[in-house]
Scaffold this motif. Sequence first.
Motif, PDB file in Angstrom:
ATOM      1  N   ALA A  32       1.017  -1.167  -0.003  1.00  0.00           N
ATOM      2  CA  ALA A  32      -0.030  -0.088   0.044  1.00  0.00           C
ATOM      3  C   ALA A  32       0.961   1.228  -0.028  1.00  0.00           C
ATOM      4  O   ALA A  32       0.556   2.434  -0.644  1.00  0.00           O
ATOM      5  CB  ALA A  32      -0.848  -0.099   1.230  1.00  0.00           C
ATOM      6  N   VAL A  33       1.919   1.233   0.756  1.00  0.00           N
ATOM      7  CA  VAL A  33       2.991   2.347   0.709  1.00  0.00           C
ATOM      8  C   VAL A  33       3.340   2.589  -0.482  1.00  0.00           C
ATOM      9  O   VAL A  33       3.654   4.041  -1.153  1.00  0.00           O
ATOM     10  CB  VAL A  33       3.966   2.200   1.703  1.00  0.00           C
ATOM     11  N   LYS A  34       4.036   1.562  -1.256  1.00  0.00           N
ATOM     12  CA  LYS A  34       4.410   1.657  -2.534  1.00  0.00           C
ATOM     13  C   LYS A  34       3.485   2.159  -3.738  1.00  0.00           C
ATOM     14  O   LYS A  34       3.809   3.061  -4.384  1.00  0.00           O
ATOM     15  CB  LYS A  34       4.973   0.393  -3.136  1.00  0.00           C
ATOM     16  N   GLU A  35       2.211   1.916  -3.381  1.00  0.00           N
ATOM     17  CA  GLU A  35       1.099   2.271  -4.255  1.00  0.00           C
ATOM     18  C   GLU A  35       0.894   3.755  -4.101  1.00  0.00           C
ATOM     19  O   GLU A  35       0.704   4.608  -4.754  1.00  0.00           O
ATOM     20  CB  GLU A  35      -0.153   1.636  -4.167  1.00  0.00           C
ATOM     21  N   ALA A  36       1.001   4.224  -2.816  1.00  0.00           N
ATOM     22  CA  ALA A  36       0.975   5.725  -2.570  1.00  0.00           C
ATOM     23  C   ALA A  36       1.974   6.551  -3.093  1.00  0.00           C
ATOM     24  O   ALA A  36       1.707   7.566  -3.580  1.00  0.00           O
ATOM     25  CB  ALA A  36       0.758   5.871  -0.995  1.00  0.00           C
ATOM     26  N   LEU A  37       3.248   6.135  -2.904  1.00  0.00           N
ATOM     27  CA  LEU A  37       4.365   6.805  -3.321  1.00  0.00           C
ATOM     28  C   LEU A  37       4.124   6.753  -5.120  1.00  0.00           C
ATOM     29  O   LEU A  37       4.613   7.912  -5.604  1.00  0.00           O
ATOM     30  CB  LEU A  37       5.583   6.204  -3.075  1.00  0.00           C
ATOM     31  N   ARG A  38       3.775   5.979  -5.676  1.00  0.00           N
ATOM     32  CA  ARG A  38       3.454   5.840  -7.178  1.00  0.00           C
ATOM     33  C   ARG A  38       2.332   7.046  -7.350  1.00  0.00           C
ATOM     34  O   ARG A  38       2.624   7.687  -8.644  1.00  0.00           O
ATOM     35  CB  ARG A  38       3.027   4.528  -7.541  1.00  0.00           C
ATOM     36  N   HIS A  39       1.600   7.052  -6.493  1.00  0.00           N
ATOM     37  CA  HIS A  39       0.516   8.290  -6.922  1.00  0.00           C
ATOM     38  C   HIS A  39       1.010   9.883  -6.293  1.00  0.00           C
ATOM     39  O   HIS A  39       0.275  10.603  -6.453  1.00  0.00           O
ATOM     40  CB  HIS A  39      -0.791   8.000  -6.288  1.00  0.00           C
ATOM     41  N   ARG A  40       2.398   9.889  -5.983  1.00  0.00           N
ATOM     42  CA  ARG A  40       3.003  11.030  -5.345  1.00  0.00           C
ATOM     43  C   ARG A  40       2.292  11.462  -3.894  1.00  0.00           C
ATOM     44  O   ARG A  40       1.952  12.675  -3.877  1.00  0.00           O
ATOM     45  CB  ARG A  40       2.882  12.320  -6.270  1.00  0.00           C
ATOM     46  N   VAL A  41       1.666  10.650  -3.288  1.00  0.00           N
ATOM     47  CA  VAL A  41       0.978  10.810  -2.022  1.00  0.00           C
ATOM     48  C   VAL A  41       1.919  11.004  -0.921  1.00  0.00           C
ATOM     49  O   VAL A  41       2.772  10.089  -0.796  1.00  0.00           O
ATOM     50  CB  VAL A  41      -0.162   9.902  -1.959  1.00  0.00           C
ATOM     51  N   ARG A  42       1.907  11.788  -0.008  1.00  0.00           N
ATOM     52  CA  ARG A  42       2.780  12.057   1.223  1.00  0.00           C
ATOM     53  C   ARG A  42       2.241  11.276   2.331  1.00  0.00           C
ATOM     54  O   ARG A  42       2.961  11.220   3.344  1.00  0.00           O
ATOM     55  CB  ARG A  42       3.267  13.418   1.263  1.00  0.00           C
ATOM     56  N   SER A  43       0.936  10.740   2.349  1.00  0.00           N
ATOM     57  CA  SER A  43       0.645  10.019   3.630  1.00  0.00           C
ATOM     58  C   SER A  43      -0.526   9.161   3.268  1.00  0.00           C
ATOM     59  O   SER A  43      -1.294   9.619   2.146  1.00  0.00           O
ATOM     60  CB  SER A  43       0.218  11.135   4.719  1.00  0.00           C
ATOM     61  N   ILE A  44      -0.869   8.321   4.092  1.00  0.00           N
ATOM     62  CA  ILE A  44      -1.946   7.406   3.964  1.00  0.00           C
ATOM     63  C   ILE A  44      -2.729   7.423   5.357  1.00  0.00           C
ATOM     64  O   ILE A  44      -1.976   7.760   6.551  1.00  0.00           O
ATOM     65  CB  ILE A  44      -1.555   5.855   4.017  1.00  0.00           C
ATOM     66  N   GLU A  45      -4.020   7.447   5.407  1.00  0.00           N
ATOM     67  CA  GLU A  45      -4.695   7.463   6.521  1.00  0.00           C
ATOM     68  C   GLU A  45      -5.491   6.326   6.613  1.00  0.00           C
ATOM     69  O   GLU A  45      -5.832   5.867   5.651  1.00  0.00           O
ATOM     70  CB  GLU A  45      -5.592   8.848   6.778  1.00  0.00           C
ATOM     71  N   VAL A  46      -5.971   6.093   8.214  1.00  0.00           N
ATOM     72  CA  VAL A  46      -6.864   5.145   8.077  1.00  0.00           C
ATOM     73  C   VAL A  46      -7.767   5.200   9.379  1.00  0.00           C
ATOM     74  O   VAL A  46      -7.315   5.836  10.205  1.00  0.00           O
ATOM     75  CB  VAL A  46      -6.169   3.502   8.277  1.00  0.00           C
ATOM     76  N   ILE A  47      -8.885   4.865   9.243  1.00  0.00           N
ATOM     77  CA  ILE A  47      -9.911   4.865  10.429  1.00  0.00           C
ATOM     78  C   ILE A  47      -9.887   3.443  11.050  1.00  0.00           C
ATOM     79  O   ILE A  47     -10.106   2.433  10.433  1.00  0.00           O
ATOM     80  CB  ILE A  47     -11.509   5.153   9.999  1.00  0.00           C
ATOM     81  N   ALA A  48      -9.338   3.316  12.248  1.00  0.00           N
ATOM     82  CA  ALA A  48      -9.074   1.992  12.838  1.00  0.00           C
ATOM     83  C   ALA A  48     -10.078   1.784  14.306  1.00  0.00           C
ATOM     84  O   ALA A  48     -10.379   3.018  14.720  1.00  0.00           O
ATOM     85  CB  ALA A  48      -7.771   1.686  13.034  1.00  0.00           C
ATOM     86  N   ALA A  49     -10.019   0.718  14.813  1.00  0.00           N
ATOM     87  CA  ALA A  49     -10.917   0.397  15.827  1.00  0.00           C
ATOM     88  C   ALA A  49     -10.183   0.075  17.287  1.00  0.00           C
ATOM     89  O   ALA A  49      -8.925  -0.661  16.980  1.00  0.00           O
ATOM     90  CB  ALA A  49     -11.696  -0.503  15.605  1.00  0.00           C
ATOM     91  N   ARG A  50     -10.240   0.781  18.178  1.00  0.00           N
ATOM     92  CA  ARG A  50      -9.575   0.522  19.430  1.00  0.00           C
ATOM     93  C   ARG A  50     -10.067  -0.725  20.059  1.00  0.00           C
ATOM     94  O   ARG A  50     -11.324  -1.277  19.602  1.00  0.00           O
ATOM     95  CB  ARG A  50      -9.731   1.811  20.436  1.00  0.00           C
TER      96      ARG A  50
END
Length: 219
Positions: free
Chosen positions: A119-137
């Motif tokens: 997923a990180v590599k895909e984000a970099l391919r799109h020139r994105v500087r961050s990835i976000e996620v809604i996660a559960a505690r």
Amino acid sequence: MRDLRPLTVDRVADLAGDSALCTFWQTVPRNGAVLPSEPFDLLSDWVREVTVNWGAPGRIAYIDDRPVGHVLLAPARYVPRLAAFPTTPSDPATLMLLTIRINADQHGRGLRKVLVQTAVKEALRHRVRSIEVIAARPQAVGKHPCVLESTFVENLGFRVARDHPVYPRLRLDLRTIVTVRDGAAAAVRKALAKVSGVQPVPETPPDGATRARVTRAVD
């Protein structure tokens, strides 16, 4: 042999793995109920729309041509379920890590970690500087299996961008080398080096001392 392939319409059936197709992030409850639709058709339409307008919304992992897991990610504008969360991002262009699912026989083999790296590599391919996620505690009641655990993503370097007692939104800054460790981290560093304008920077904690963050290995 393990192989990671883009999620395409003709591979939607491979998302099922050991469980039913998950349409959680692609649907929004209406008056307490989700409008009936065939999961396969719904996911096929979603993959087609995201692919045409942005790119493949994920990767599927195969071992000897057998699907064993997958990761889904897409800009927030293509994720209807985000509207149901109080921590949904305000920017529709925010790249969201939606879910990671693996077959039961792959637990303990590090596949989830590999899928995050993908997923990180895909984000970099799109020139994105961050990835976000809604996660559960851990205190989340009735957590849907397609929602990632906050402990898992925090151990990979995600940090709270908007807090919530149950469903915080976390962010991974791709300008820092704060992902999975060892070989996966080296691969991310290599990928970062190829992206113009995105430079790895050291993490600076509140005390002002610059040091590397240590994350423990997780599955």
